[in-house]
Every structure is written in structure tokens, then in C-alpha cells.
Design a protein around this motif. Structure first.
Motif, mmCIF file in Angstrom:
data_model
loop_
_atom_site.group_PDB
_atom_site.id
_atom_site.type_symbol
_atom_site.label_atom_id
_atom_site.label_comp_id
_atom_site.label_asym_id
_atom_site.label_seq_id
_atom_site.Cartn_x
_atom_site.Cartn_y
_atom_site.Cartn_z
ATOM 1 N N ALA A 147 28.834 -19.286 20.856
ATOM 2 C CA ALA A 147 27.897 -20.223 21.492
ATOM 3 C C ALA A 147 28.454 -20.736 22.813
ATOM 4 O O ALA A 147 27.707 -20.896 23.796
ATOM 5 N N GLN A 148 29.762 -20.981 22.854
ATOM 6 C CA GLN A 148 30.389 -21.440 24.090
ATOM 7 C C GLN A 148 30.279 -20.381 25.185
ATOM 8 O O GLN A 148 29.974 -20.707 26.353
ATOM 9 N N LEU A 176 28.002 -18.013 25.458
ATOM 10 C CA LEU A 176 26.605 -17.902 25.889
ATOM 11 C C LEU A 176 26.209 -19.066 26.786
ATOM 12 O O LEU A 176 25.495 -18.888 27.779
ATOM 13 N N GLN A 177 26.698 -20.265 26.436
ATOM 14 C CA GLN A 177 26.377 -21.430 27.249
ATOM 15 C C GLN A 177 26.962 -21.301 28.652
ATOM 16 O O GLN A 177 26.311 -21.651 29.651
ATOM 17 N N LYS A 226 22.971 -18.283 28.745
ATOM 18 C CA LYS A 226 22.204 -17.414 27.853
ATOM 19 C C LYS A 226 21.982 -18.038 26.474
ATOM 20 O O LYS A 226 21.539 -17.360 25.556
ATOM 21 N N GLN A 227 22.281 -19.329 26.344
ATOM 22 C CA GLN A 227 22.242 -19.934 25.021
ATOM 23 C C GLN A 227 20.856 -19.930 24.387
ATOM 24 O O GLN A 227 20.722 -19.984 23.155
ATOM 25 N N ASP A 228 19.812 -19.868 25.199
ATOM 26 C CA ASP A 228 18.457 -19.865 24.659
ATOM 27 C C ASP A 228 17.919 -18.454 24.462
ATOM 28 O O ASP A 228 16.791 -18.288 23.968
ATOM 29 N N SER A 276 23.481 -25.727 18.760
ATOM 30 C CA SER A 276 24.505 -24.866 19.362
ATOM 31 C C SER A 276 24.428 -23.452 18.804
ATOM 32 O O SER A 276 24.636 -22.477 19.531
#
Length: 329
Positions: free
Chosen positions: A242-243, A245-246, A250-252, A272
Motif C-alpha cells: 500500500a505504501q 502504491l501511494q 496508484k492507491q485507488d 489503506s
């Protein structure tokens, strides 16, 4: 397994053992011990349970199940655990003391070192059961824990359904050659492919968040705009994913599923990560005491009692967090 809120839980772990089910607790040196139980229908049999530690949220949930079973079944449980999951000598001393000088009628063990446990129980004269993690021994009568392959398969099926039965998934595994990691990889793969999706790649992370960050960053560069979901060896690895991607914005865009349930619930609540596979820590704790009592009473028991995996996502995370708060007391 390092947990996101470990600091808080370390402070509360001793409170749990002192208050749950009316038991009492004492701590000396580097280990923790709790006696809980009552004079009820169970005949006040005594069971020794030695966990990997008492000082983490996961093991706190296991302990809550143990304490509840002791209360419900009317048995006395001597609950112990070393200060950390690397306190190998301390746990070995607990095993040797229990088998050599205690009045326990059964031993339930979550071994830090399965090979060491095999040797340590070789001369046991009481029933021996394993919980969470098993080991090989002719003294072992039953394992109460998770089927990592089945649990990961359920997570893979969930992710495939989340993607609508099409898409590319990468697997962030644990330590290469580790049986637990390999079983989870197999289960993830089975569930993902059964759901119509494709396993695009699999990489090892040594089961740590920092390596998960760099590994996923590399995969995102290798497969630009091709990764639809990431499934992970553990919740810690999922938080690393998640870190990553954030940091790339791209987290969404990517579904992230962890494994373990206990430390993944809060990240799910916060958004997250998308989901986590809960492996039934409380259920393991309860069942290991129940099965140990069966063994003491001479009942026939199975060699394996798997816990039931549950997917925790936005639809049920609030209820799950409420249970965690209740277990913490």
C-alpha cells in the motif's frame, strides 16, 4: 509478525491475562504466565498452553479464546509466552519446565522453532497438541490451526471476484523455501486462477514491509498499467504494498489483499488496503483448549482442526474491530 499498533497492544497484553475470565496473572523475568479457569463440569483439569509470545495483538486474540474456553469448560489453564517471537531459549525453558515438573495434564504448544519442539517433547508422558504452527512428533496428537493453502485460496477467489473475473494479479510471497509462504502462494494462485484472473508474477519479500515496498515498485515499473491487484503473504507485506502504491499515486487503482486479519483490520478500515484474510486467531485459542480437554478425557480427536478463514473488508470490518476491542478487554 510486527503489528501496526504493537506498542499499544504490548501495554494491554498483560491487562488481558489479568482480567480475562476472572483469572490471575504474574510476570517475572522475561516470561509471562497466567492461570485461568474454574471448578466446573470440566473437572478442573489443568492444561499448559505455551504460545510464541503474549505481547502482540495476534497472540492477544489467541489468548482471549483460550481464556474463554477455560471459563466455559471449567478447566485451569496455565498460559505462558516468552517476551518476543525470537526468545527461543525462554520458550524452550517453559516447555522443559512444564514437562518436567508441572502438574499439567496436557500441553498445547505454538513452537517458535518446530525442530526444537520435536526434541523437547520427545519424552512427554501427557498429550501434546500444537496451535497456530505445527511440528513433527509421535507425541503430537492434534494440530489446531489454519490451512494456509485453503485460507489463501479463499482470498484469491475474493480478489478475482472483486476484479470481475478478469485482470492481472501479482503475488508478494514471504521467505523463499518457507513452507508457510509456499502454501500461501499455492492457495493464492488456485483462487485467482479459479476466478478467471491471471497471476502475472510472484516475488519474495522476506515477509517484511520494507522489501515489499521496493519489490512492488519494481513490478509496477516492469508491468506498467498492467497490475490490477496485489495479494500478500501477510498484513505487514500488504501495508508495504500500500505504501508503494501511494507513493506512485496508484492507491485507488490496485486492489490489495493482506493475510492474517488481526493487524490488517485497521488498515482496511482506513482504506489503506482493500481486504485481509482473517485466519481465526480467537477460534484457534478456544479450540486448542477444548481439544486438549478431550485428549485428557480419553476421547478420540482428529489430527487436524482447521480454523475457518474469513475475508475482512469494508462490509464487515466494523464488526471485526468491535470483536478485537472486546478481546482486549
Amino acid at each position: 509478525m510486527k503489528k501496526k499498533i504493537l506498542a499499544m497492544l504490548m501495554a494491554s497484553a498483560m491487562a488481558l491475562t489479568m482480567t480475562a475470565c476472572g483469572g490471575s496473572a504474574s510476570q517475572s523475568g522475561s516470561d509471562s504466565t497466567a492461570d485461568t479457569g474454574s471448578d466446573a463440569a470440566g473437572g478442573n483439569h489443568k492444561i499448559s498452553v505455551i504460545l510464541k509470545t503474549l505481547n502482540s495483538e495476534y497472540w492477544q486474540a489467541v489468548s482471549a479464546g483460550i481464556n474463554q474456553a477455560a471459563d466455559d469448560l471449567g478447566v485451569t489453564v496455565d498460559l505462558q509466552g516468552p517476551p518476543s517471537e525470537t526468545s527461543y531459549d525462554e520458550q524452550l525453558n517453559m516447555i522443559e519446565t512444564t514437562l518436567g515438573s508441572s502438574d499439567a495434564e496436557a500441553l498445547v504448544l505454538a513452537p517458535l522453532q518446530p525442530d526444537v519442539a520435536t526434541t523437547a517433547v520427545a519424552n512427554a508422558t501427557i498429550p501434546v497438541l500444537s496451535v497456530d504452527t505445527t511440528f513433527t512428533s509421535d507425541k503430537l496428537v492434534s494440530y489446531v490451526g489454519v490451512s494456509n493453502e485453503d485460507a489463501a485460496k479463499s482470498g484469491g477467489e475474493y480478489v478475482a471476484e472483486k476484479l470481475g473475473g478478469t485482470g492481472n494479479v501479482v503475488i508478494l510471497a514471504g521467505v523463499q523455501g518457507d513452507t508457510t509462504s509456499e502454501d500461501r502462494v499455492k492457495g493464492w494462485t488456485e483462487g485467482i486462477e479459479a476466478g478467471g484472473c491471471t497471476v502475472l508474477d510472484m516475488q519474495y519479500t522476506d515477509a517484511v514491509a520494507d522489501k515489499a515496498v521496493t519489490t512492488l515498485e519494481g513490478l509496477m515499473q516492469q508491468y506498467p498499467d498492467q497490475i490490477d491487484a496485489v495479494v500478500c503473504h501477510s498484513d505487514d507485506v500488504a501495508m508495504g504494498a500500500a505504501q508503494a502504491l501511494q507513493s506512485m499515486g496508484k492507491q485507488d487503482d490496485v486492489v490489495v489483499c493482506g493475510f492474517g486479519g488481526i493487524s490488517g483490520a485497521t488498515p482496511v478500515k482506513e482504506g489503506s488496503i482493500t481486504a485481509t484474510v482473517d485466519i481465526g486467531a480467537y477460534q484457534m485459542g478456544y479450540d486448542c483448549v477444548a481439544r486438549a480437554l478431550d485428549a485428557i478425557e480419553g476421547k478420540t480427536i482428529d489430527s487436524f482442526y482447521p480454523s475457518d478463514p474469513t475475508i475482512i473488508d469494508s462490509s464487515n470490518v466494523d464488526d471485526f474491530l468491535a470483536k478485537l476491542a472486546e478481546w482486549k478487554g
